[in-house]
Design an enzyme around this catalytic site. Structure first.
Site, PDB file in Angstrom:
ATOM      1  N   SER A 160     -18.803 -43.051  -0.271  1.00 15.26           N
ATOM      2  CA  SER A 160     -19.550 -41.915   0.292  1.00 15.26           C
ATOM      3  C   SER A 160     -18.599 -40.785   0.690  1.00 15.26           C
ATOM      4  O   SER A 160     -18.931 -39.602   0.547  1.00 15.26           O
ATOM      5  CB  SER A 160     -20.426 -42.349   1.474  1.00 15.26           C
ATOM      6  OG  SER A 160     -19.646 -42.692   2.576  1.00 15.26           O
ATOM      7  N   LEU A 208      -8.326 -50.108  -0.149  1.00 14.43           N
ATOM      8  CA  LEU A 208      -7.878 -51.260   0.629  1.00 14.43           C
ATOM      9  C   LEU A 208      -6.517 -51.832   0.240  1.00 14.43           C
ATOM     10  O   LEU A 208      -5.998 -52.698   0.935  1.00 14.43           O
ATOM     11  CB  LEU A 208      -8.945 -52.369   0.572  1.00 14.43           C
ATOM     12  CG  LEU A 208     -10.283 -51.971   1.201  1.00 14.43           C
ATOM     13  CD1 LEU A 208     -11.280 -53.123   1.136  1.00 14.43           C
ATOM     14  CD2 LEU A 208     -10.099 -51.520   2.649  1.00 14.43           C
ATOM     15  N   HIS A 216      -8.981 -43.302   8.718  1.00 19.13           N
ATOM     16  CA  HIS A 216      -9.190 -44.607   9.346  1.00 19.13           C
ATOM     17  C   HIS A 216     -10.364 -44.492  10.325  1.00 19.13           C
ATOM     18  O   HIS A 216     -10.431 -43.529  11.093  1.00 19.13           O
ATOM     19  CB  HIS A 216      -7.919 -45.037  10.080  1.00 19.13           C
ATOM     20  CG  HIS A 216      -8.018 -46.419  10.623  1.00 19.13           C
ATOM     21  ND1 HIS A 216      -7.927 -47.540   9.816  1.00 19.13           N
ATOM     22  CD2 HIS A 216      -8.247 -46.875  11.877  1.00 19.13           C
ATOM     23  CE1 HIS A 216      -8.096 -48.626  10.570  1.00 19.13           C
ATOM     24  NE2 HIS A 216      -8.285 -48.249  11.819  1.00 19.13           N
TER      25      HIS A 216
HETATM   26  C1  GRF Z   1     -14.722 -45.352   5.714  1.00 18.17           C
HETATM   27  O1  GRF Z   1     -15.299 -45.660   6.949  1.00 18.17           O
HETATM   28  C2  GRF Z   1     -13.228 -45.188   5.847  1.00 18.17           C
HETATM   29  O2  GRF Z   1     -12.818 -44.723   7.077  1.00 18.17           O
HETATM   30  C3  GRF Z   1     -12.774 -46.578   5.683  1.00 18.17           C
HETATM   31  O3  GRF Z   1     -13.592 -47.123   4.685  1.00 18.17           O
HETATM   32  C4  GRF Z   1     -14.860 -46.495   4.740  1.00 18.17           C
HETATM   33  C5  GRF Z   1     -15.187 -46.061   3.357  1.00 18.17           C
HETATM   34  O4  GRF Z   1     -16.527 -45.694   3.240  1.00 18.17           O
HETATM   35  N1  GRF Z   1     -11.361 -46.669   5.523  1.00 18.17           N
HETATM   36  P1  GRF Z   1     -17.064 -45.020   1.921  1.00 18.17           P
HETATM   37  O5  GRF Z   1     -16.730 -45.932   0.740  1.00 18.17           O
HETATM   38  O6  GRF Z   1     -16.409 -43.691   1.773  1.00 18.17           O
HETATM   39  O7  GRF Z   1     -18.545 -44.901   2.118  1.00 18.17           O
END
Ligand code: GRF
Length: 193
Positions: free
Chosen positions: A13, A85, A104
């Site tokens: 997202s 990740l 983060h």
């Molecule tokens: C986000 O909350 C970011 O801070 C974290 O992973 C999440 C990713 O969400 N590191 P998305 O895939 O962008 O919806």
């Protein structure tokens, strides 16, 4: 155009918000989506947005060239991590000095480090009884969630909040701030001597 690569492992997202923000930008574009997971939602976004995508192989990323050559062939000048990740190998960090940022979902230096991602972060914050959380945008160095902090924003936590409702608040803060902060940092880095 100055090309940014967005690295993501999940739904994407934040990647979508970055794509939306830079779609009509006069000088910056999201030129590549990178994932370590071949079934990540972010790859569907790349497809429907007609943005080239790259799925990383573990061996090459960690023990090969870190995809430095591929990124340079695609003229990538900056890397934005958005829910990515894998740890960034030092080969890649060296090739993009102060040109890799991460977001983060908590107020670093608290609730960071290995294993502190996604719902694990929000569960820990709720369990600790904290009354606020937030987001941290920072440069990436060779330790998890560790490089210099660029920007933080806060939200309050009330007694009815759960890890899920907190995650929603955090996502809102991320979507609102990440694209604009990325734009600022990219511009600073482009015009720095
Ligand atoms: C986000 O909350 C970011 O801070 C974290 O992973 C999440 C990713 O969400 N590191 P998305 O895939 O962008 O919806």
């Amino acid at each position: 155009m100055f090309n940014i690569a967005v690295f993501a492992s999940g739904a994407g997202s934040n990647a979508q918000k970055l794509i939306d923000y830079f779609r009509t930008h006069h000088s910056i574009k999201i030129g590549l989506i990178v994932s370590n997971k071949s079934n990540a939602g972010v790859l569907q976004i790349a497809q429907s947005e007609n943005i080239p995508a790259l799925v990383l192989g573990k061996e090459k990323f960690f023990h090969g060239n870190g995809y430095v050559d591929e990124l340079s062939d695609m003229d990538i000048g900056f890397i934005v991590l958005a829910g990515f990740l894998w740890k960034i190998p030092s080969t890649l960090i060296r090739s993009f000095p102060n040109k890799i940022v991460n977001i983060h979902p908590a107020l670093l230096p608290n609730y960071g480090g290995k294993g502190m991602y996604g719902s694990f972060v929000h569960e820990s914050v709720i369990k600790a009884g904290d009354t606020e959380s937030g987001i941290t945008i920072h440069f990436v160095d060779d330790q998890y969630d560790h490089g210099p902090i660029i920007f933080q924003a806060r939200c309050s936590i009330n007694k009815n909040d759960t890890a899920e409702t907190l995650a929603q608040k955090i996502h809102q803060l991320e979507h609102k701030n990440y694209p604009r902060v990325v734009e600022e940092v990219v511009n600073r880095s482009r015009y720095e001597v």
